[in-house]
Design a protein around this motif. Structure first.
Motif, PDB file in Angstrom:
ATOM      1  N   UNK A 104       0.820  -1.210   0.000  1.00 13.52           N
ATOM      2  CA  UNK A 104       0.000   0.000   0.000  1.00 13.52           C
ATOM      3  C   UNK A 104       0.855   1.261   0.000  1.00 13.52           C
ATOM      4  N   UNK A 105       2.168   1.117  -0.181  1.00  8.52           N
ATOM      5  CA  UNK A 105       3.027   2.308  -0.266  1.00  8.52           C
ATOM      6  C   UNK A 105       3.770   2.307  -1.607  1.00  8.52           C
ATOM      7  N   UNK A 106       4.729   3.188  -1.770  1.00  7.31           N
ATOM      8  CA  UNK A 106       5.351   3.385  -3.084  1.00  7.31           C
ATOM      9  C   UNK A 106       6.529   2.484  -3.415  1.00  7.31           C
ATOM     10  N   UNK A 107       6.758   1.455  -2.611  1.00  8.87           N
ATOM     11  CA  UNK A 107       7.937   0.600  -2.810  1.00  8.87           C
ATOM     12  C   UNK A 107       7.592  -0.637  -3.634  1.00  8.87           C
ATOM     13  N   UNK A 108       8.367  -0.858  -4.705  1.00 11.71           N
ATOM     14  CA  UNK A 108       8.150  -2.034  -5.559  1.00 11.71           C
ATOM     15  C   UNK A 108       9.454  -2.822  -5.618  1.00 11.71           C
ATOM     16  N   UNK A 109       9.430  -4.059  -5.138  1.00  5.44           N
ATOM     17  CA  UNK A 109      10.618  -4.901  -5.194  1.00  5.44           C
ATOM     18  C   UNK A 109      10.392  -5.991  -6.223  1.00  5.44           C
ATOM     19  N   UNK A 110      11.354  -6.155  -7.103  1.00  3.91           N
ATOM     20  CA  UNK A 110      11.145  -7.091  -8.220  1.00  3.91           C
ATOM     21  C   UNK A 110      12.464  -7.610  -8.762  1.00  3.91           C
ATOM     22  N   UNK A 111      12.367  -8.615  -9.614  1.00  2.00           N
ATOM     23  CA  UNK A 111      13.523  -9.131 -10.335  1.00  2.00           C
ATOM     24  C   UNK A 111      13.120  -9.436 -11.767  1.00  2.00           C
ATOM     25  N   UNK A 112      14.104  -9.497 -12.632  1.00  2.00           N
ATOM     26  CA  UNK A 112      13.883  -9.945 -14.004  1.00  2.00           C
ATOM     27  C   UNK A 112      14.325 -11.401 -14.075  1.00  2.00           C
ATOM     28  N   UNK A 113      13.554 -12.245 -14.770  1.00  2.00           N
ATOM     29  CA  UNK A 113      13.887 -13.676 -14.855  1.00  2.00           C
ATOM     30  C   UNK A 113      15.306 -13.864 -15.372  1.00  2.00           C
ATOM     31  N   UNK A 114      16.062 -14.680 -14.649  1.00  2.00           N
ATOM     32  CA  UNK A 114      17.408 -15.097 -15.056  1.00  2.00           C
ATOM     33  C   UNK A 114      18.422 -13.960 -15.183  1.00  2.00           C
ATOM     34  N   UNK A 115      18.082 -12.774 -14.712  1.00  2.00           N
ATOM     35  CA  UNK A 115      19.058 -11.680 -14.756  1.00  2.00           C
ATOM     36  C   UNK A 115      19.361 -11.244 -13.319  1.00  2.00           C
ATOM     37  N   UNK A 116      20.595 -11.500 -12.826  1.00  2.00           N
ATOM     38  CA  UNK A 116      20.925 -11.047 -11.474  1.00  2.00           C
ATOM     39  C   UNK A 116      20.686  -9.537 -11.350  1.00  2.00           C
ATOM     40  N   UNK A 117      20.245  -9.127 -10.174  1.00  2.00           N
ATOM     41  CA  UNK A 117      19.856  -7.723  -9.972  1.00  2.00           C
ATOM     42  C   UNK A 117      20.979  -6.750 -10.330  1.00  2.00           C
ATOM     43  N   UNK A 118      22.233  -7.140 -10.044  1.00  2.00           N
ATOM     44  CA  UNK A 118      23.318  -6.196 -10.322  1.00  2.00           C
ATOM     45  C   UNK A 118      23.660  -6.083 -11.790  1.00  2.00           C
ATOM     46  N   UNK A 119      23.290  -7.079 -12.574  1.00  2.00           N
ATOM     47  CA  UNK A 119      23.432  -6.913 -14.024  1.00  2.00           C
ATOM     48  C   UNK A 119      22.337  -5.980 -14.520  1.00  2.00           C
ATOM     49  N   UNK A 120      21.116  -6.199 -14.051  1.00  2.00           N
ATOM     50  CA  UNK A 120      19.996  -5.361 -14.496  1.00  2.00           C
ATOM     51  C   UNK A 120      20.209  -3.903 -14.116  1.00  2.00           C
ATOM     52  N   UNK A 121      20.703  -3.677 -12.904  1.00  2.00           N
ATOM     53  CA  UNK A 121      20.810  -2.298 -12.413  1.00  2.00           C
ATOM     54  C   UNK A 121      21.793  -1.482 -13.247  1.00  2.00           C
ATOM     55  N   UNK A 122      22.808  -2.153 -13.776  1.00  2.00           N
ATOM     56  CA  UNK A 122      23.771  -1.447 -14.623  1.00  2.00           C
ATOM     57  C   UNK A 122      23.091  -0.971 -15.903  1.00  2.00           C
ATOM     58  N   UNK A 123      22.203  -1.803 -16.423  1.00  2.00           N
ATOM     59  CA  UNK A 123      21.453  -1.420 -17.617  1.00  2.00           C
ATOM     60  C   UNK A 123      20.592  -0.184 -17.328  1.00  2.00           C
ATOM     61  N   UNK A 124      19.894  -0.200 -16.206  1.00  2.00           N
ATOM     62  CA  UNK A 124      19.034   0.941 -15.861  1.00  2.00           C
ATOM     63  C   UNK A 124      19.869   2.214 -15.640  1.00  2.00           C
ATOM     64  N   UNK A 125      21.024   2.031 -15.031  1.00  2.00           N
ATOM     65  CA  UNK A 125      21.886   3.186 -14.770  1.00  2.00           C
ATOM     66  C   UNK A 125      22.303   3.850 -16.077  1.00  2.00           C
ATOM     67  N   UNK A 126      22.578   3.015 -17.084  1.00  2.00           N
ATOM     68  CA  UNK A 126      22.964   3.551 -18.393  1.00  2.00           C
ATOM     69  C   UNK A 126      21.854   4.403 -19.000  1.00  2.00           C
ATOM     70  N   UNK A 127      20.612   4.112 -18.620  1.00  2.00           N
ATOM     71  CA  UNK A 127      19.465   4.851 -19.140  1.00  2.00           C
ATOM     72  C   UNK A 127      19.065   5.999 -18.209  1.00  2.00           C
ATOM     73  N   UNK A 128      19.889   6.234 -17.202  1.00  2.00           N
ATOM     74  CA  UNK A 128      19.619   7.280 -16.205  1.00  2.00           C
ATOM     75  C   UNK A 128      18.306   7.057 -15.460  1.00  2.00           C
ATOM     76  N   UNK A 129      17.979   5.769 -15.282  1.00  2.00           N
ATOM     77  CA  UNK A 129      16.815   5.407 -14.459  1.00  2.00           C
ATOM     78  C   UNK A 129      17.387   4.958 -13.109  1.00  2.00           C
ATOM     79  N   UNK A 130      17.105   5.732 -12.068  1.00  2.00           N
ATOM     80  CA  UNK A 130      17.721   5.488 -10.763  1.00  2.00           C
ATOM     81  C   UNK A 130      16.875   4.537  -9.925  1.00  2.00           C
ATOM     82  N   UNK A 131      17.368   3.312  -9.775  1.00  2.00           N
ATOM     83  CA  UNK A 131      16.744   2.299  -8.915  1.00  2.00           C
ATOM     84  C   UNK A 131      17.814   1.856  -7.937  1.00  2.00           C
ATOM     85  N   UNK A 132      17.455   0.908  -7.085  1.00  2.00           N
ATOM     86  CA  UNK A 132      18.476   0.312  -6.234  1.00  2.00           C
ATOM     87  C   UNK A 132      18.437  -1.195  -6.433  1.00  2.00           C
ATOM     88  N   UNK A 133      19.607  -1.822  -6.338  1.00  2.00           N
ATOM     89  CA  UNK A 133      19.685  -3.284  -6.403  1.00  2.00           C
ATOM     90  C   UNK A 133      20.446  -3.781  -5.201  1.00  2.00           C
TER      91      UNK A 133
END
Lengths: 401, 140
Positions: A322-351
């Motif tokens: 009921x609050x603004x926090x969304x925790x998720x993963x992409x299938x078969x992609x470790x979070x730290x690989x995904x986060x690097x992709x988002x960082x390249x797009x200037x989308x600020x998330x945390x992993x």
């Protein structure tokens, strides 16, 4: 959706960054930055000491902040202690109150939803005092329920240390009922409000919790400043946590005495500029109203969940939050690989594990991605996130993940 | 996306999908060292088996992102057969390379050269380093 009227107040967004990491730290509005600037540029004086003009004005602003915070959470001014942040407030309770009051066999109730700063101080105090840690059994969603709390509570319970809102799951703890039950057995309740203070109206006199801690930097304020609320009788009975300048009343070779709370808990020169900045942050929040903020979060959050749910490769761990926090993963992609992709797009998330490893263990994951929305986020930010997620899924699939 | 392609090189992906020397052995002659990174959740254990100053075997186990897993795999393959001195020198040079410090560019880092792309991603230096730091500790 109408244009978001608050975005213009946050200069950090001028770069075009898509900021979805408020659960780590919020952005800072211009008015807060100007307050810091005013202190350093025009005042730069210490508090409670000098007689000159700048010192008097600084002291006045510092103590006004305490009043502003007290009114903001329904406390008395003397019940507001300035700290370095939530972590230092919770440690103060554990090591000043906990160490003095806990005995072997006493029980401390915590949960797997706790941030390390709400868990580790009590784990350490339990070790030193012989008290026992008890965990509330989370329900199938990962929530703390009143029923499960009741099962954990016993005559041996002396301290209940729980989060108001989990920084991974975003669930709101039913604290009011829990506090009332805990008080029936004479246990005190310590609340970690770091993820609640910026969007939930808190009235400590109504909630009746004994201690409550939060950080300035997660509520549009500066870093290095936090608040510990404590009931007056408890604060007065506690020993200071740090000793030094400004907290003492009289110093003699053999024996010294301390000021009353809150001053006895504020040794040395405090982060004055940050204290002043926190006042401006609270005034900014009040000018909008927490109710309007939480409604906005809810709208954007619901939209984000609906959009992300349509992507097969996305697993969301807290869809019902009921609050603004969304925790998720992409299938078969470790979070730290995904986060690097988002960082390249200037989308600020945390992993990562978000300083809450116990809930990662509970979920059976090593790490996850976390997006958190706040008042300056828009549907457009969600669209950018969703687009980046789709591209990331494609990119890593093609690489062979 | 050229920066990212520089990070996810073919060799790295190949090691990530087909990790070498994976799985620990229960043998007291093997020195074991485990490192957990509490912020990202990486958890890697490296084993080395040394006779007469030569690394006879090197094993790895754990979980983490593709960069940490691939760098552990490359490490084990490279280190088997080296003397302890050579191994430490190579590991030191590799760690300097990925963390964008001065390093000896004339030294042959073999397959580990592919991790040079990590320099552009300061947030991923730890991923590329964790197995190599653990390895150095097995030789202490």
């Amino acid at each position: 959706m109408m244009t978001n009227p608050w975005v213009k107040d946050f200069p950090q967004l001028n770069s075009g960054m898509c900021y979805l990491d408020t659960a780590a730290t919020s952005l800072k509005p211009l008015s807060v930055i100007e307050t810091l600037d005013h202190y350093y540029h025009d005042l730069s004086a210490n508090i409670h000491r000098g007689m000159y003009h700048a010192a008097v004005e600084t002291t006045q602003l510092y103590e006004e902040t305490r009043e502003t915070i007290a009114r903001f959470i329904g406390a008395e001014t003397e019940e507001i202690i300035f700290t370095r942040g939530t972590t230092s407030g919770l440690n103060m309770v554990a090591f000043s109150y906990g160490l003095a009051h806990l005995k072997p066999g006493d029980e401390i109730i915590v949960s797997e939803l706790e941030h390390h700063s709400s868990f580790l101080p009590w784990q350490e105090v339990a070790k030193r005092t012989g008290a026992v840690l008890r965990f509330v059994t989370l329900n199938e969603e990962g929530r703390i329920t009143v029923e499960a709390f009741q099962e954990t509570l016993s005559e041996k319970t002396k301290v209940v240390a729980l989060t108001y809102v989990s920084n991974v799951m975003g669930f709101i703890t039913p604290l009011k009922e829990i506090v009332s039950l805990a008080h029936d057995t004479d246990a005190i309740v310590v609340v970690d409000a770091a993820q609640a203070i910026q969007h939930i109206e808190i009235d400590v006199s109504d909630l009746d919790c004994d201690f409550l801690a939060f950080s300035g930097h997660k509520m549009l304020g500066p870093t290095g400043i936090g608040i510990l609320y404590g009931k007056q009788n408890l604060l007065q009975s506690m020993e200071p946590f740090e000793f030094g300048g400004d907290m003492n009343e009289d110093v003699e070779k053999g024996q010294s005495t301390w000021k009353t709370a809150p001053q006895k808990f504020e040794a040395g020169t405090m982060p004055i500029a940050s204290v002043l900045g926190l006042k401006t942050a609270v005034e900014y929040l009040q000018s909008i109203g927490l109710k309007q903020i939480s409604e906005h979060i809810e709208k954007v959050h619901r939209y984000a969940i609906a959009q992300l749910s349509q992507i097969d490769e996305v697993t969301i761990y807290n869809k019902t939050s009921e609050t603004g926090i969304i925790s998720f993963n992409l299938s078969d992609v470790p979070a730290h690989d995904a986060i690097t992709f988002f960082a390249e797009q200037d989308v600020a998330l945390r992993a990562g594990q978000h300083c809450a490893k116990l809930i990662c263990d509970w979920l059976g994951i090593h790490s996850c991605l976390r997006a958190s929305v706040y008042l300056y986020n828009t549907y457009k930010d969600v669209d950018r996130l969703v687009e980046a997620v789709k591209q990331a899924v494609k990119y890593f699939k093609e690489l062979g993940f | 996306m050229s920066g990212l392609d520089n990070l996810y090189r073919e060799v790295i992906m190949e090691h990530y999908k087909n990790p070498r020397n994976k799985g620990l052995v229960e043998n007291e002659n093997y020195k074991t060292f485990r490192i957990k990174n509490p912020s990202c959740g990486d958890d890697i254990t490296i084993q080395s088996f040394v006779i007469d100053g030569i690394i006879k075997d090197c094993r790895q186990e754990g979980h983490g992102c593709s960069i940490s897993m691939a760098s552990a795999s490359v490490l084990t393959e490279m280190m088997i057969g080296k003397t302890v001195e050579e191994a430490l020198e190579v590991a030191e040079n590799y760690l300097n390379m990925v963390s964008n410090k001065q390093y000896n560019e004339t030294m042959d880092l073999e397959e580990a050269e592919v991790f040079s792309g990590v320099r552009q991603f300061p947030a991923r230096v730890k991923c590329a380093s964790i197995a190599w730091v653990a390895f150095k500790d097995t030789l202490k």
